[in-house]
Design a protein around this motif. Structure first.
Motif: not given
Length: 487
Positions: A310-313, A18-19, A22-23, A306
């Protein structure tokens, strides 16, 4: 156990996938290269001389308006009439509260919403006792070592004169705008803009209740980049933080200092302020930082990209990193700044009343009422009185980056500063733009077309405020290009 480990491995691989997706799928908000903005038919030396002349008028605004010396404002305006004759012959000029200036360059298509360019004539005072520290006198408009020195060289006479210079050049070239172009120059921006911008906006509203784009100072082109980037970054303010000052006060018994109580009025107020500083408002990426990082992410190294994608992470990691500097911290949260303490006038007498003034700059999404309530909860002391000073205000509306106005602004920036990355952000200070936001809530931006490094930025409101001549040429070129592009 084996099944659990297998499950954990699959979960980690899924998270990694997922990461990475998204990147790799991160959209690039930067425009492709655009044609360079055309040169403006203005002699660089004469244009710089025009700005230097404007710097020689000490148009200092004072917090108490009656203490403002208004003579220099009248002198500056007479100078502008002499310096830009075509502007004053062909544009309508309305004066508001005597020194506020509203120019109207009527377009050929009245159906189009106008463009409004803002700037302010006033400057902040020079700190007493610092005149001798200036390389050139602050109100002499002189050059030295490749810079033009003077109060207002950056904030904000370069925009007043730069806009007029651009319009004068376009008039000389017989350019006629399809869209009406408005110029509004307040005279008390440095002291809240009540007589200038607020009054000008009130006059403008019935004439042009809807605008296509409003542009004021605020952002700039940071030469040494942000977020670890080495290339320039054009920071466009899409909002500005709100403002609230509170007075905390406590009343004690007073008396002689030889027999103090366990907690004096001074101690009680100091403890309240300490609790506020120890418990800052929460850091939030959705107050403006998220958009900034999204625009910069494609240009940073893969590891940082990266994280940004993925600011959510990685939100906590981003917040901790930014909060390490005052400027980064201010971008993340509603800030708390104790500014004034008062209490007592004799060293051996306990004061009855002690007060502290605390200033808050509100991130979008935080209301003055919510901040006041939070302050009372954090202080948690019924003996502390909390009083609002002046008028608190929320952050200004957040303008969009997905509309035609921002696209035009983005394209114009790239045509003058081709190496710069364009990115939205929230201005931590205050500008006149907030007074006009109701006329154009989706497209009110704050951007000054000047390439500056950190040292130049720190001269704003400080000692040795200065501007490179080449940077001023870009200011004039930018405004002429924007007027042409928005047609």
């Amino acid at each position: 156990m084996r099944r659990f480990l297998l499950f954990l491995l699959c979960a980690l691989l899924g998270l990694l996938a997922v990461v990475l997706v998204n990147t790799l799928r991160l959209p690039n908000h930067q425009l492709a290269p655009v044609p360079a903005a055309p040169a403006v038919a203005v002699s660089p030396d004469s244009a710089l001389a025009h700005l230097a002349g404007a710097l020689r008028f000490a148009t200092v605004s004072r917090t108490v308006y009656s203490e403002t010396d208004t003579l220099p404002f009248g002198q500056l305006q007479a100078y502008l009439r002499r310096t830009f004759p075509l502007v004053h012959q062909q544009l309508k000029l309305q004066k508001v509260n005597r020194y506020g200036l509203l120019y109207e360059w009527t377009g050929t298509d009245p159906a189009l919403k106008p463009l409004l360019l803002l700037a302010h004539q006033d400057v902040v005072p020079v700190l007493p006792g610092t005149d001798s520290q200036w390389t050139r006198p602050p109100f002499a408009g002189q050059q030295a070592g490749g810079y033009l020195y003077g109060r207002g060289a950056l904030d904000d006479k370069l925009n007043v004169v730069g806009q007029l210079e651009a319009v004068e050049a376009l008039l000389r070239a017989n350019f006629r705008p399809r869209r009406t172009v408005l110029l509004a120059f307040g005279h008390d921006e440095e002291t809240q803009g009540r007589r200038g911008a607020a009054a000008l906006a009130a006059v403008l509203h019935p004439l042009h209740p809807q605008l296509e784009l409003v542009l004021d100072e605020g952002g700039l082109v940071k030469a040494d980049g942000v977020a670890g980037l080495t290339q320039p970054v054009a920071l466009v303010g899409v909002s500005e933080k709100g403002y609230l000052s509170l007075e905390l006060s406590a009343t004690g018994a007073g008396g002689h200092s030889s027999m103090p109580p366990a907690l004096t009025s001074v101690g009680r107020v100091a403890a309240a302020v300490a609790r506020l500083e120890a418990q800052p408002f929460p850091a939030r990426l959705d107050g403006g930082v998220s958009g900034l990082l999204a625009y910069l992410a494609p240009a940073v190294p893969f590891g940082k990209r990266l994280v940004f994608a993925n600011q959510w992470l990685f939100g906590s990691l981003i917040k901790n990193s930014l909060a390490a500097t005052p400027s980064g911290n201010a971008a993340l949260r509603t800030t708390t700044a104790p500014t004034i303490f008062k209490g007592g006038d004799k060293d051996n007498v306990l004061p009855i009343v002690a007060t502290a003034t605390v200033n808050f700059r509100l991130l979008p999404g935080d209301s003055p009422q919510a901040v006041i309530q939070k302050v009372k909860e954090l202080i948690n002391d019924a003996e502390i009185s909390v009083k609002t000073l002046g008028e608190g205000r929320a952050a200004s509306p957040v303008s969009g980056t997905d509309n035609a106005a921002f696209l035009t602004l983005h394209r114009t920036i790239k045509s003058v500063f081709p190496q710069a990355l364009v990115a939205p952000y929230v201005v931590v200070g205050a500008t006149d733009a907030r007074a006009y936001a109701a006329l154009c809530p989706q497209a009110t931006y704050r951007f000054m077309p000047v390439l500056m490094d950190q040292a130049a930025i720190e001269s704003l409101h400080g000692t040795n405020e200065r501007l490179r001549p080449a940077a001023y040429q870009q200011v004039v070129r930018f405004y002429a290009a924007l007027i042409r592009n928005i047609q």
